[in-house]
Every structure is written in C-alpha cells, then in structure tokens.
Design a protein around this motif. Structure first.
Motif, short mmCIF file in Angstrom:
data_model
loop_
_atom_site.label_atom_id
_atom_site.label_comp_id
_atom_site.label_asym_id
_atom_site.label_seq_id
_atom_site.Cartn_x
_atom_site.Cartn_y
_atom_site.Cartn_z
N GLU A 25 16.03 33.71 -13.20
CA GLU A 25 15.82 33.39 -14.62
C GLU A 25 15.39 31.93 -14.80
OE1 GLU A 25 20.39 33.51 -13.91
OE2 GLU A 25 18.58 34.60 -13.26
N THR A 26 15.82 31.05 -13.91
CA THR A 26 15.40 29.65 -13.98
C THR A 26 13.95 29.51 -13.54
OG1 THR A 26 17.66 28.92 -13.56
CG2 THR A 26 15.92 27.31 -13.22
N ILE A 27 13.58 30.24 -12.51
CA ILE A 27 12.19 30.22 -12.06
C ILE A 27 11.27 30.72 -13.17
CG2 ILE A 27 10.53 31.31 -10.49
CD1 ILE A 27 12.10 29.03 -9.25
N GLU A 28 11.71 31.73 -13.91
CA GLU A 28 10.89 32.23 -15.02
C GLU A 28 10.68 31.15 -16.07
OE1 GLU A 28 9.11 35.02 -15.55
OE2 GLU A 28 9.56 35.30 -13.43
N LYS A 29 11.68 30.32 -16.31
CA LYS A 29 11.53 29.22 -17.26
C LYS A 29 10.51 28.21 -16.75
CE LYS A 29 16.18 29.62 -19.19
NZ LYS A 29 17.51 28.98 -19.36
N LEU A 30 10.54 27.92 -15.46
CA LEU A 30 9.57 26.98 -14.89
C LEU A 30 8.16 27.56 -14.93
CD1 LEU A 30 11.65 25.67 -11.85
CD2 LEU A 30 11.16 24.47 -13.99
N ARG A 31 8.03 28.85 -14.70
CA ARG A 31 6.72 29.50 -14.82
C ARG A 31 6.20 29.38 -16.25
NH1 ARG A 31 5.73 33.89 -10.75
NH2 ARG A 31 4.63 34.99 -12.40
N THR A 32 7.09 29.55 -17.21
CA THR A 32 6.70 29.42 -18.62
C THR A 32 6.22 28.01 -18.92
OG1 THR A 32 8.23 31.16 -19.32
CG2 THR A 32 7.50 29.62 -21.00
N LEU A 33 6.92 27.01 -18.37
CA LEU A 33 6.50 25.62 -18.56
C LEU A 33 5.11 25.39 -18.00
CD1 LEU A 33 9.82 23.73 -17.73
CD2 LEU A 33 8.68 23.82 -19.95
N LEU A 34 4.86 25.88 -16.79
CA LEU A 34 3.55 25.70 -16.19
C LEU A 34 2.46 26.41 -16.99
CD1 LEU A 34 4.35 26.02 -12.38
CD2 LEU A 34 3.38 24.03 -13.53
N ARG A 35 2.74 27.61 -17.43
CA ARG A 35 1.74 28.37 -18.18
C ARG A 35 1.38 27.68 -19.49
NH1 ARG A 35 2.05 33.24 -21.69
NH2 ARG A 35 -0.03 34.19 -21.64
N ASN A 36 2.34 26.98 -20.06
CA ASN A 36 2.13 26.34 -21.37
C ASN A 36 1.87 24.84 -21.27
OD1 ASN A 36 2.68 28.45 -23.64
ND2 ASN A 36 4.22 28.85 -22.07
N ALA A 37 1.59 24.36 -20.08
CA ALA A 37 1.27 22.94 -19.92
C ALA A 37 0.00 22.60 -20.70
CB ALA A 37 1.10 22.60 -18.45
N PRO A 38 -0.11 21.36 -21.19
CA PRO A 38 -1.32 20.97 -21.93
C PRO A 38 -2.50 20.73 -20.99
CG PRO A 38 0.15 19.10 -21.70
CD PRO A 38 0.89 20.28 -21.13
N SER A 39 -3.69 20.94 -21.53
CA SER A 39 -4.91 20.61 -20.79
C SER A 39 -6.00 20.25 -21.78
CB SER A 39 -5.37 21.79 -19.91
OG SER A 39 -5.66 22.93 -20.70
N SER A 40 -6.95 19.45 -21.34
CA SER A 40 -8.04 19.03 -22.22
C SER A 40 -8.80 20.24 -22.73
CB SER A 40 -9.00 18.12 -21.44
OG SER A 40 -10.08 17.72 -22.24
N VAL A 41 -9.02 20.29 -24.03
CA VAL A 41 -9.68 21.38 -24.75
C VAL A 41 -9.15 22.75 -24.32
CG1 VAL A 41 -11.77 20.11 -25.36
CG2 VAL A 41 -11.72 21.31 -23.18
N ASN A 42 -7.87 22.81 -23.98
CA ASN A 42 -7.22 24.06 -23.56
C ASN A 42 -8.00 24.75 -22.43
OD1 ASN A 42 -5.08 25.90 -23.71
ND2 ASN A 42 -6.22 27.28 -25.05
N SER A 43 -8.54 23.93 -21.52
CA SER A 43 -9.38 24.49 -20.46
C SER A 43 -8.60 25.24 -19.39
CB SER A 43 -10.19 23.36 -19.80
OG SER A 43 -9.34 22.33 -19.36
N GLN A 44 -7.32 24.90 -19.21
CA GLN A 44 -6.45 25.59 -18.25
C GLN A 44 -7.12 25.78 -16.89
OE1 GLN A 44 -4.39 29.06 -20.27
NE2 GLN A 44 -5.77 28.49 -21.94
N PRO A 45 -7.58 24.68 -16.28
CA PRO A 45 -8.40 24.82 -15.06
C PRO A 45 -7.58 24.88 -13.78
CG PRO A 45 -8.28 22.52 -15.68
CD PRO A 45 -7.42 23.28 -16.68
N TRP A 46 -6.55 25.70 -13.77
CA TRP A 46 -5.60 25.67 -12.67
C TRP A 46 -5.16 27.05 -12.23
CZ3 TRP A 46 -3.12 22.32 -16.80
CH2 TRP A 46 -2.69 23.09 -17.89
N HIS A 47 -4.47 27.07 -11.13
CA HIS A 47 -3.79 28.27 -10.65
C HIS A 47 -2.59 27.78 -9.84
CE1 HIS A 47 -3.67 32.61 -9.79
NE2 HIS A 47 -3.13 32.24 -8.64
#
Length: 217
Positions: A25-47
């Motif tokens: 359940e803690t890992i799921e919270k960290l995954r949520t944080l990563l998924r919702n991290a900010p990026s320039s113009v919402n480009s989300q250029p990551w994996h």
C-alpha cells in the motif's frame, strides 16, 4: 504533516536493511506520487521501472560494477529500486497520447481549448527540438522534477531513499531493453529502510546558511 520538518530530517540512506520490505500500500502511494509529478506543459516525458524482487534488483545491480561498485549493495539490499527513465524524444505519438488523456480526463471545456493546449505544448517541444536543440536535457530536467517528488514523498511516508547517478547507463539500457522502447535511464532510487550500518543517518544535516542561498527582492 510538517513538510519543512521532513526536509530537515530525511537523508540519503547509505545502507539498507535487506530483511525489511515496503508494504504494497505504501508502494502504491509512491507510484501515485510519480504519476502525478509535475512536468513542463504536462509533457510527462518519462517512464519508471520498479524492481521489487531480488531478481529484478540483480538485473539493475549489473550496472553498478567497475567504478560504481559502491552502489551495488544499496541496489541489492533495498526493498525496491526505481529506474527513472527519460523518453529520447517527444514524438507525435506521445504528444497525441497525452492530449487524448487530457481530453478523457475532462480538462477541455471546448474543442478550441483542446486545440490551444495542443498548439502550446507543441510550440515548446518544437522550441527545444529545433531552435534550442536541447530536447534531451530539457526532458531530463522533467525527470528530475519527478525525482524530487519521489524523495520528499518517501520521506513523508517514513521510507528511506538513496538517489544514484553512479551506474553504467548504457549497460542498464541494454539489460532492460530501454533503447527499443525509446527510453534511456537517467537516475536510480533505492527505497527501503536504513540499516544500523547507515553512517549517514548518524551525521548532522549540513546546508549552507540562508544568507548564502536566499536573496530578497
């Protein structure tokens, strides 16, 4: 939650307790944080690749040989290791996928608003691709925004973390087949619980004085 206190008490873990695992359940919270991290113009250029098993961590540990052996134990003994990857380029397929997701999530009141967002994002992507010619570095800066989100989030969840640039990125990319997916590894983060051998946890935190790093305008 006192976020300033967390910033003062968290530290980079130098040794992990291999017997302790982070709850799902803690890992799921960290995954949520990563998924919702900010990026320039919402480009989300990551994996993000997450290794939660000894076998998975062993594959990552292959990239900590030679000059980077000092990081091998951190990778092998951590509960989880995250490989933060950057897209090699923001192509039309990715930009279209981001726009389609924004539309599905209800971000546009009108077709005109959707078109404006698409035009604006493509302008900035094009700026870095053709004029500034720094797309790679621009994308990597977005990945580091996700890194900061992860580190502070881990601290808030009482999870110890160690960010690492000390690894052979070419070797890891080959091991994980990242090039074929249009990705490259940028930074690793070991997550878990520090061991009694973590010397860094016993040292006082050290930062330059406020007078050296702040200027009031």
């Amino acid at each position: 939650m006192d976020i300033s206190r967390i910033s003062q008490t968290r530290h980079t873990a130098k040794a992990f307790d291999p017997t302790r695992q982070i709850p799902d359940e803690t890992i799921e919270k960290l995954r949520t944080l990563l998924r919702n991290a900010p990026s320039s113009v919402n480009s989300q250029p990551w994996h993000f690749l997450i290794a939660s098993t000894p076998a998975g961590r062993a594959r990552i540990a292959k990239a900590t040989q030679g000059s980077f052996t000092y990081n091998e134990a951190k990778v092998r003994n951590a509960s989880h290791v995250v490989v933060l990857c950057a897209r090699k380029t923001l192509d039309d397929a990715h930009l279209s996928a981001v726009l389609d997701q924004e539309q599905a999530d209800g971000r546009f009141a009108t077709p005109e608003a959707m078109a404006t967002q698409d035009k604006s994002r493509r302008f900035y992507v094009g700026l870095h691709q053709t004029e500034l010619k720094d797309e790679r570095y621009w994308i990597e800066r977005q990945v580091y925004l996700a890194l900061g989100t992860l580190l502070l989030g881990a601290g808030s969840l009482q999870i110890d973390a160690c960010p690492m640039e000390g690894f052979d990125a070419q070797l890891l990319d080959a091991e994980l087949g990242l090039a074929e997916r249009g990705l490259t590894s940028v930074v690793l983060v070991a997550l878990g619980y520090r061991s009694e051998d973590d010397f860094n946890a016993k040292l006082p935190k050290s930062r330059l004085p406020e007078t050296e790093i702040f200027t009031e305008l």
